[in-house]
Design a protein around this motif. Structure first.
Motif, PDB file in Angstrom:
ATOM      1  N   GLN A 142       0.873  -1.165   0.000  1.00 40.83           N
ATOM      2  CA  GLN A 142       0.000   0.000   0.000  1.00 40.83           C
ATOM      3  C   GLN A 142       0.912   1.218   0.000  1.00 40.83           C
ATOM      4  O   GLN A 142       1.528   1.545   1.007  1.00 40.83           O
ATOM      5  CB  GLN A 142      -0.893  -0.013   1.237  1.00 40.83           C
ATOM      6  CG  GLN A 142      -1.827   1.159   1.301  1.00 40.83           C
ATOM      7  CD  GLN A 142      -2.805   1.005   2.437  1.00 40.83           C
ATOM      8  OE1 GLN A 142      -3.569   0.057   2.468  1.00 40.83           O
ATOM      9  NE2 GLN A 142      -2.766   1.935   3.372  1.00 40.83           N
ATOM     10  N   LEU A 143       1.046   1.859  -1.156  1.00 44.91           N
ATOM     11  CA  LEU A 143       1.909   3.030  -1.300  1.00 44.91           C
ATOM     12  C   LEU A 143       1.090   4.268  -0.935  1.00 44.91           C
ATOM     13  O   LEU A 143       0.115   4.592  -1.605  1.00 44.91           O
ATOM     14  CB  LEU A 143       2.438   3.124  -2.727  1.00 44.91           C
ATOM     15  CG  LEU A 143       3.197   1.891  -3.218  1.00 44.91           C
ATOM     16  CD1 LEU A 143       3.615   2.069  -4.661  1.00 44.91           C
ATOM     17  CD2 LEU A 143       4.390   1.602  -2.340  1.00 44.91           C
ATOM     18  N   GLU A 144       1.490   4.949   0.128  1.00 47.20           N
ATOM     19  CA  GLU A 144       0.712   6.070   0.653  1.00 47.20           C
ATOM     20  C   GLU A 144       1.418   7.394   0.402  1.00 47.20           C
ATOM     21  O   GLU A 144       2.641   7.480   0.478  1.00 47.20           O
ATOM     22  CB  GLU A 144       0.489   5.883   2.152  1.00 47.20           C
ATOM     23  CG  GLU A 144      -0.256   4.605   2.478  1.00 47.20           C
ATOM     24  CD  GLU A 144      -0.470   4.403   3.956  1.00 47.20           C
ATOM     25  OE1 GLU A 144      -0.408   5.395   4.716  1.00 47.20           O
ATOM     26  OE2 GLU A 144      -0.708   3.251   4.355  1.00 47.20           O
ATOM     27  N   PHE A 145       0.617   8.411   0.117  1.00 49.51           N
ATOM     28  CA  PHE A 145       1.145   9.765  -0.033  1.00 49.51           C
ATOM     29  C   PHE A 145       0.056  10.746   0.359  1.00 49.51           C
ATOM     30  O   PHE A 145      -1.112  10.396   0.458  1.00 49.51           O
ATOM     31  CB  PHE A 145       1.632  10.032  -1.461  1.00 49.51           C
ATOM     32  CG  PHE A 145       0.541  10.076  -2.494  1.00 49.51           C
ATOM     33  CD1 PHE A 145       0.000  11.287  -2.903  1.00 49.51           C
ATOM     34  CD2 PHE A 145       0.066   8.907  -3.068  1.00 49.51           C
ATOM     35  CE1 PHE A 145      -1.006  11.333  -3.851  1.00 49.51           C
ATOM     36  CE2 PHE A 145      -0.938   8.948  -4.018  1.00 49.51           C
ATOM     37  CZ  PHE A 145      -1.476  10.152  -4.418  1.00 49.51           C
ATOM     38  N   HIS A 146       0.452  11.983   0.610  1.00 49.96           N
ATOM     39  CA  HIS A 146      -0.493  13.055   0.928  1.00 49.96           C
ATOM     40  C   HIS A 146      -0.503  14.038  -0.226  1.00 49.96           C
ATOM     41  O   HIS A 146       0.562  14.451  -0.703  1.00 49.96           O
ATOM     42  CB  HIS A 146      -0.108  13.756   2.227  1.00 49.96           C
ATOM     43  CG  HIS A 146      -0.334  12.886   3.417  1.00 49.96           C
ATOM     44  ND1 HIS A 146       0.554  11.923   3.812  1.00 49.96           N
ATOM     45  CD2 HIS A 146      -1.371  12.816   4.270  1.00 49.96           C
ATOM     46  CE1 HIS A 146       0.081  11.300   4.862  1.00 49.96           C
ATOM     47  NE2 HIS A 146      -1.079  11.828   5.166  1.00 49.96           N
TER      48      HIS A 146
ATOM     49  N   CYS B 160      -4.740  12.026   2.603  1.00 49.48           N
ATOM     50  CA  CYS B 160      -3.942  10.814   2.440  1.00 49.48           C
ATOM     51  C   CYS B 160      -4.555   9.956   1.335  1.00 49.48           C
ATOM     52  O   CYS B 160      -5.753   9.686   1.343  1.00 49.48           O
ATOM     53  CB  CYS B 160      -3.895  10.039   3.751  1.00 49.48           C
ATOM     54  SG  CYS B 160      -2.848   8.581   3.654  1.00 49.48           S
ATOM     55  N   ARG B 161      -3.729   9.563   0.404  1.00 49.48           N
ATOM     56  CA  ARG B 161      -4.180   8.732  -0.718  1.00 49.48           C
ATOM     57  C   ARG B 161      -3.229   7.546  -0.812  1.00 49.48           C
ATOM     58  O   ARG B 161      -2.142   7.563  -0.261  1.00 49.48           O
ATOM     59  CB  ARG B 161      -4.170   9.530  -2.006  1.00 49.48           C
ATOM     60  CG  ARG B 161      -5.028  10.787  -1.899  1.00 49.48           C
ATOM     61  CD  ARG B 161      -5.309  11.384  -3.241  1.00 49.48           C
ATOM     62  NE  ARG B 161      -6.026  12.631  -3.125  1.00 49.48           N
ATOM     63  CZ  ARG B 161      -7.334  12.748  -3.057  1.00 49.48           C
ATOM     64  NH1 ARG B 161      -8.101  11.685  -3.059  1.00 49.48           N
ATOM     65  NH2 ARG B 161      -7.902  13.937  -2.983  1.00 49.48           N
ATOM     66  N   SER B 162      -3.648   6.517  -1.529  1.00 49.85           N
ATOM     67  CA  SER B 162      -2.773   5.363  -1.657  1.00 49.85           C
ATOM     68  C   SER B 162      -3.043   4.626  -2.956  1.00 49.85           C
ATOM     69  O   SER B 162      -4.067   4.841  -3.613  1.00 49.85           O
ATOM     70  CB  SER B 162      -2.947   4.409  -0.473  1.00 49.85           C
ATOM     71  OG  SER B 162      -4.225   3.838  -0.479  1.00 49.85           O
ATOM     72  N   ARG B 163      -2.096   3.782  -3.288  1.00 52.05           N
ATOM     73  CA  ARG B 163      -2.222   2.911  -4.449  1.00 52.05           C
ATOM     74  C   ARG B 163      -1.688   1.557  -4.025  1.00 52.05           C
ATOM     75  O   ARG B 163      -0.596   1.456  -3.455  1.00 52.05           O
ATOM     76  CB  ARG B 163      -1.410   3.464  -5.616  1.00 52.05           C
ATOM     77  CG  ARG B 163      -1.503   2.590  -6.837  1.00 52.05           C
ATOM     78  CD  ARG B 163      -0.864   3.238  -8.031  1.00 52.05           C
ATOM     79  NE  ARG B 163      -1.079   2.384  -9.189  1.00 52.05           N
ATOM     80  CZ  ARG B 163      -0.458   2.535 -10.323  1.00 52.05           C
ATOM     81  NH1 ARG B 163       0.414   3.503 -10.474  1.00 52.05           N
ATOM     82  NH2 ARG B 163      -0.689   1.728 -11.326  1.00 52.05           N
TER      83      ARG B 163
END
Length: 133
Positions: A24-28, A34-37
């Protein structure tokens, strides 16, 4: 293996040791959401930096209109640069782990809408002035 992984190769080895197959690659984003892919281990091993294609809005602190040559419908808008030191297996989801990511342009430079990189840049400025975080 002790301590957090420092490189992509160490991360991949740690994932193998831990039986992790999904990340789960998370970023803001630029407004702090907060979003993820979710990607597989194979995607990270093959591509290194997963991308987000076809983003057609401006993801920067200026909140302006996107440059169609840079952020058109057929060009990747930004790339996720996973930080191996943030690797954390998710105990509630066997076979999955989380990684915090910075956003970068295709050339590796800081993406204008990356809140994580902006905070790191401010922290470096403060440290240069003698402050400790």
């Amino acid at each position: 293996m002790t301590g957090p992984p420092a490189t992509r190769d160490e991360l991949l080895a740690r994932m193998d040791d831990d039986g992790i197959h999904r990340l789960q690659l998370e970023f803001h984003d630029f407004i702090g959401v907060c979003r993820s892919r979710l990607v597989t281990r194979e995607v990270l091993a093959r591509d290194g930096l997963p991308n987000f294609p076809w983003v057609n809005i401006a993801h920067d602190v200026e909140d302006g209109e996107p440059d169609p040559d840079v952020m058109g419908p057929n060009s990747p808008a930004f790339w996720l640069d996973p930080d191996p030191a943030t690797y954390a297996p998710l105990p509630y989801l066997p076979g999955a782990a989380s990684l915090q990511c910075s956003l970068v342009n295709a050339d590796g430079s800081r993406y204008a809408g990356c809140a994580r990189s902006l905070v790191a840049e401010y922290a470096q400025r403060l440290e240069a002035e003698g402050f400790t975080l």
